[in-house]
Design an enzyme around this catalytic site. Structure first.
Site, PDB file in Angstrom:
ATOM      1  N   GLU C 212       0.921  -1.227   0.175  1.00  0.00           N
ATOM      2  CA  GLU C 212       0.075   0.204  -0.073  1.00  0.00           C
ATOM      3  C   GLU C 212       0.968   1.182   0.051  1.00  0.00           C
ATOM      4  O   GLU C 212       1.956   0.976   0.158  1.00  0.00           O
ATOM      5  CB  GLU C 212      -0.921  -0.151   1.056  1.00  0.00           C
ATOM      6  CG  GLU C 212      -0.671  -0.035   2.708  1.00  0.00           C
ATOM      7  CD  GLU C 212      -1.432  -0.320   3.735  1.00  0.00           C
ATOM      8  OE1 GLU C 212      -2.479  -0.939   3.363  1.00  0.00           O
ATOM      9  OE2 GLU C 212      -1.256   0.128   4.831  1.00  0.00           O
ATOM     10  N   HIS C 250      -4.321   3.590   7.854  1.00  0.00           N
ATOM     11  CA  HIS C 250      -2.815   2.859   8.605  1.00  0.00           C
ATOM     12  C   HIS C 250      -2.091   4.068   8.915  1.00  0.00           C
ATOM     13  O   HIS C 250      -1.864   4.882   8.123  1.00  0.00           O
ATOM     14  CB  HIS C 250      -2.455   2.010   7.705  1.00  0.00           C
ATOM     15  CG  HIS C 250      -2.836   0.597   7.671  1.00  0.00           C
ATOM     16  ND1 HIS C 250      -2.774  -0.401   6.641  1.00  0.00           N
ATOM     17  CD2 HIS C 250      -3.914  -0.038   8.384  1.00  0.00           C
ATOM     18  CE1 HIS C 250      -3.485  -1.546   6.895  1.00  0.00           C
ATOM     19  NE2 HIS C 250      -4.345  -1.173   8.166  1.00  0.00           N
TER      20      HIS C 250
END
Lengths: 380, 294, 294, 380
Positions: C212, C250
């Site tokens: 990511e 995150h």
């Protein structure tokens, strides 16, 4: 002082750094004896202080005694880029799973030590640094604090070495740093540092440069000094305490002070000449030293003219003048001498020489004038 | 004015009882420098030509109020002597010793920076510092310097420094201070330190900077000059014709690969507006022109 | 074979007596994982559904021979628990805790690396690890994984990992091990660690890697793959449309300036010969193709 | 959480870092009072969390009360790139001899802290890093060992800061590192850190980002949280424990897990749509959370369709389905909802929804199908 590979490996061994089992040999029979002792297959490696020996046929694998004989015979006496092979290093051949790179050197801009570690060893580190700088984990080490095992562990992590190798390499790096510092190295480099298929790590090559300023605390370096294969004139100059470097031109240079000597080379070059050497007689040189310097230059057949460039500080110009006369009395100087004398006691010095001046012993008032005169004589 | 040292600077000589220490120490005193004490462990209580000798720097400093030390000891003892000076209260240390092991220098430099932030080390392996007519610490002949300014000199090379002093003095151009930072890889005082001090000194009107191959101090200095220096700088860099990989006399004068070449240094200095000259004579002439036009 | 954990791995649960610890610990045991003990300071001597609870990791390790720990404690206590595990003799630690302060993570990571070089930490803030049919430590549903290989999975994202497992399992393609390294800025185990383990595992024939935005771990992994990986890698990187400067859920998923973009990661992976796919479904299909062609 | 300049300066003060004397003011009269207290001249500075306030007229020098009144009146209420100025920071104006830069942040690749120090402050550090990287002295700090005064002294040396400033800056850096670590900052930056003509050093600006994960040990952060000027929907989502980021498109997104949410945005984009938001309902979300998420999205007038993308893990799909129905019962959802439900209890979840499906509540079997359907509805 650069060490041969075998000396580097012996030096590493003093600090507990693992190398391949091997020994040095300077004859074919000695090579065979080493090979039998360490066990086949072995690698026969030319000991020369120049890169590219592999390409030049200086490194060969030998699977039995006959092959050792063959290769040792071929390599001894081989000329690799002007370096004649007089010694071999015979070592047990290693299987290689991975090749790493590790080194310590001084980081001048930061005034710290610089460690370089890479999972991409076996090639020139300059090439890695150029093409893929992220592949090198740099570690800046404060000389006061040094390198401990904890930091070395962080470092091998950061370098993404194979996991099986990390702890071994971390411990080896602490030893290599010890070798670098307490061993007074300017450079301690292992390339490649290898991981074998059975998961052990050792140094497959060794590149060590010792800091000669630290000689006073390393009596063990005497043996390395004995094998320094130097230009004979550099050797002669060294014995006489002179700082000499041979070059390719025709104007022999003598100056007091490194800066002035470099500057003299530059000025000779600017007026169309080229220097045969760099020679710094140092500070406070007396007549003896001056005479010795002239003798060293005189032994160089390339030299067409000698340019003596003195700016007296601690060095007294009258002493320099006496040295020139002494040398002229002692040996036949083959080339004409052009002098530029300035600074402390320059007047006295020039007065000493005045009666002896002729077309082989000339003074000029400035550095530039003297350079021009020397070059015109060299090119005549 | 001058930088770093002047007529009020009280100086001790570590190693005054040795041959070199005695020679240069007395020579500096004869120049007019306030040499107030010598230090030699075990020889406290004696004297050298009337200069009292102490066993330790601390004792000498306490007795005399000295702030500077001239360290004239062999390479083996130099690092310890420098650290003793800092520990003993000295704030300006001149180390002329050539041949100190690189690792000793690296440790000493960082120890000073970390533990004695107010201390300046000049050298090692340098000719020292002279503020003409006021103070001379080191091995420079006082008679080639001319008091009164307006030029400051900073140099990595000893003989080229003398040459620069000589050429300027002969033209009647004086110097505020001449600093030899030395040719080792880890100099205690660098170009920028001296350039900043000259920039701040009202009597210094122009600066001559003499560099040589090796390292990147000249390039860093160029960057600093570009951003901070208002006074004209004339520069000469020795070693245009030096081959890579060989130490040209000084431990610090070595071209590694493509790094540290004279050309790169000259280019950086020129880009910073410095008057870059191709030999010391030309540099001297350029400085004469600049001073005459002031 | 599997990587890091298998049917012989003995696991303790730090925080087994808490709500989350009990739920996941028992769920992992039900899957077949050897959950041999729990650790909760002050609750030694009790048990959770038949699993003995100890006061300290060391006691639990001594009593059971456990080598792995599943750390299920609140952020405030997570760092201390992880270090206690390492100190107590555990060599594989799984930390699922989300929300540990970054400075705690940085200290913990470096403490482990410096003092416990033989210890592997997975997480924090990760879904854990599952070697299907053998061992499941963490919060992954065991029923979406299929034993038998030949695919290894490594992922920074939890849900995308489940998605990947699901898609492969539905097509009858099993997994050797699936490792969720978590979305925090300082993961204990990174892509390269897992890629190297999969490369060395004979039963793993292909690897799916799910990255990511944020950081440069994918780029470093790409470099490693180029040099070391012989097995095919299929990759998907989430966050092509993410705006810079915002944490996408995150803590580690943030584009800083021009760094950490999905496009840069995909380019690096493609240049390393990785099959880069534009969404998880496509990545699943690509992996099916690759496995069918093996 | 980013702090305003004035909060950053107050935070610095807690750690003994010198800043200009000043205070915060949210009215003209308060500004005048601060100015009289700190003494003229003062600088009136708009407090906004966006760069470029100087160019926008948000920073003004005031030499007397009238000027304070004038500038404070003009700046309060000013719109700077969409941020309305509600507070001012008034501080004593400083004479500047030199501007430096100092910061600490996490070095992710090296897993250490990264200190950056430069003698070239006052400009964006990214610009310096680009144009003249050698002007930045980088320091890698092992979080275990931290930064001590000795290392800070080496660092200020290396950065070639002006000598008069070095010791002061070294001491300040140790304090700033303390603020960064024990103060739990993601970023602690001073730009410029100034040297005044009288030779003292202090922070002229403050950029601090706090790590919200550390809130539990910082009750004092409560006051910062109160002033966070956020998007009202982000605020509402936060109160409900949802991870929401507003974007510009028309497809409202709800997903469980940050990776899946990001991936949902990507897929919507790939099939020609654009997301109105990022919304991660987290792991283990229940019906209540799902309902809250729908309400947040529903309050966004840009949203033309809502795409709910759930892969059940800890989150159970039947709970999600219940949440959707609950929300529909509680409030009027303005946009049609497209659901993709997979994973734990997906069968049960789909069964719960089945009786309620219509053209405003649609399920699709895969993520890609659902994205296509949502985008076609959004673009209809």
């Amino acid at each position: 002082m650069d060490l041969f590979e075998y000396q580097g490996k012996q030096y590493f061994s003093r600090f507990g750094i693992a190398v391949s089992p091997g020994d040095v040999a300077d004859t074919v029979e000695a090579a065979v004896a080493v090979a039998e002792r360490v066990g086949f297959p072995v690698v026969v490696k030319a000991q020369v202080k120049v890169g590219g020996r592999g390409k030049a046929g200086g490194v060969k694998l030998a699977n039995d005694i006959d092959e050792v004989r063959l290769h040792a015979g071929n390599i001894l006496g081989l000329d690799i880029k002007g370096h004649v092979v007089r010694r071999l290093w015979i070592e047990r051949s290693s299987d290689i799973a991975k090749e790493y790179y590790a080194s310590f050197t001084l980081d001048r801009p930061h005034k710290t030590h610089l460690g370089m570690l890479s999972a991409q060893g076996g090639v020139e580190i300059e090439v890695v640094a150029e093409e893929n700088p992220d592949a090198i984990a740099f570690l800046s080490i404060d000389p006061v604090r040094g390198l401990d095992l904890g930091s070395a562990r962080r470092w091998v992590h950061e370098a993404e070495l194979d996991e099986v190798a990390r702890e071994q390499v971390a411990e080896l790096l602490v030893k290599l740093y010890d070798c670098y510092t307490t061993g007074d190295c300017d450079l301690a480099e292992i390339n490649p540092l290898i991981l074998t298929p059975d998961g052990t790590v050792h140094a497959l090559d060794a590149k060590v440069t010792l800091d000669e300023n630290a000689s006073f605390r390393h009596p063990e370096w005497e043996e390395y000094r004995a094998t320094e294969t130097e230009d004979p004139r550099e050797k002669m100059a060294k014995e006489k305490g002179l700082n000499y470097i041979g070059l390719d031109g025709s104007v022999g240079i003598i100056a007091n002070g490194a800066g002035l000597a470099m500057s003299t080379l530059d000025v000779v070059n600017q007026v169309g000449g080229s220097a045969a050497n760099f020679l710094d007689i140092g500070g406070g040189a007396n007549a003896d030293v001056m005479a010795a310097a002239l003798e060293v230059i005189n032994s160089d057949p390339k030299v067409k003219v000698i340019f003596v460039n003195i700016f007296g500080g601690i060095t007294r110009v009258d002493e320099v003048a006496k040295g020139v006369l002494e040398a002229l009395a002692r040996v036949t100087i083959n080339a004409p001498i052009v002098l530029r004398l300035d600074g402390t006691n320059a007047v006295e010095g020039r007065a000493i020489l005045a009666p002896h001046l002729n077309d082989r012993l000339i003074t000029e008032p400035t550095m530039l004038d003297a350079a021009r005169r020397a070059v015109s004589l060299a090119n005549a | 004015m001058s930088i770093f040292v002047d007529e009020n600077t009280k100086v001790i000589v570590q190693g005054l009882t040795g041959g070199q220490g005695r020679f240069h120490g007395l020579r500096n005193r004869d120049y007019g420098t306030q040499i107030v004490a010598g230090v030699t462990p075990g020889k406290g209580g004696s004297d050298v030509d009337g200069i009292a000798v102490f066993n330790s720097v601390r004792e000498a400093v306490e007795a005399t109020g000295a702030t500077a030390s001239f360290v004239v000891v062999p390479p083996k003892f130099a690092s310890a002597a420098i650290l003793e000076a800092a520990e003993g209260g000295i704030t300006f240390i001149v180390s002329i010793t050539e041949g100190i092991p690189a690792h000793d220098e690296a440790v000493t430099y960082n120890r000073l920076v970390e533990d004695y932030p107010g201390v300046r080390l000049l050298g090692p392996n340098c000719p020292g510092i002279i503020s003409p007519g006021k103070c001379n610490i080191g091995i420079t002949s006082g008679d080639i310097a001319l008091p009164g300014g307006p030029v400051g000199i900073v140099s990595r090379s000893g003989t080229l420094t003398y040459q620069a002093l000589h050429e300027l003095s002969q033209q009647g151009i004086g110097q505020t201070t001449c600093v030899g930072i030395g040719g080792d890889p880890v100099p205690g005082t660098n170009f920028i330190d001296c350039l900043a001090a000259f920039e701040a000194d009202p009597e210094t009107k122009a600066v001559m900077m003499i560099g040589e191959i090796g390292g990147s101090e000249e390039e860093r200095a160029a960057e600093w000059i570009k951003r901070n220096m208002t006074k004209p700088v004339v520069s000469y860099v020795a070693g245009v014709t030096a081959p890579p990989g060989r130490k040209m006399g000084h431990a610090g004068a070595i071209i590694s690969g493509s790094k540290g070449t004279a050309q790169a240094k000259m280019d950086a200095l020129a880009a910073a507006g410095v008057h870059v000259c191709l030999n010391p004579t030309e540099a001297g002439q350029k400085m004469v022109e600049i001073v005459q036009a002031l």
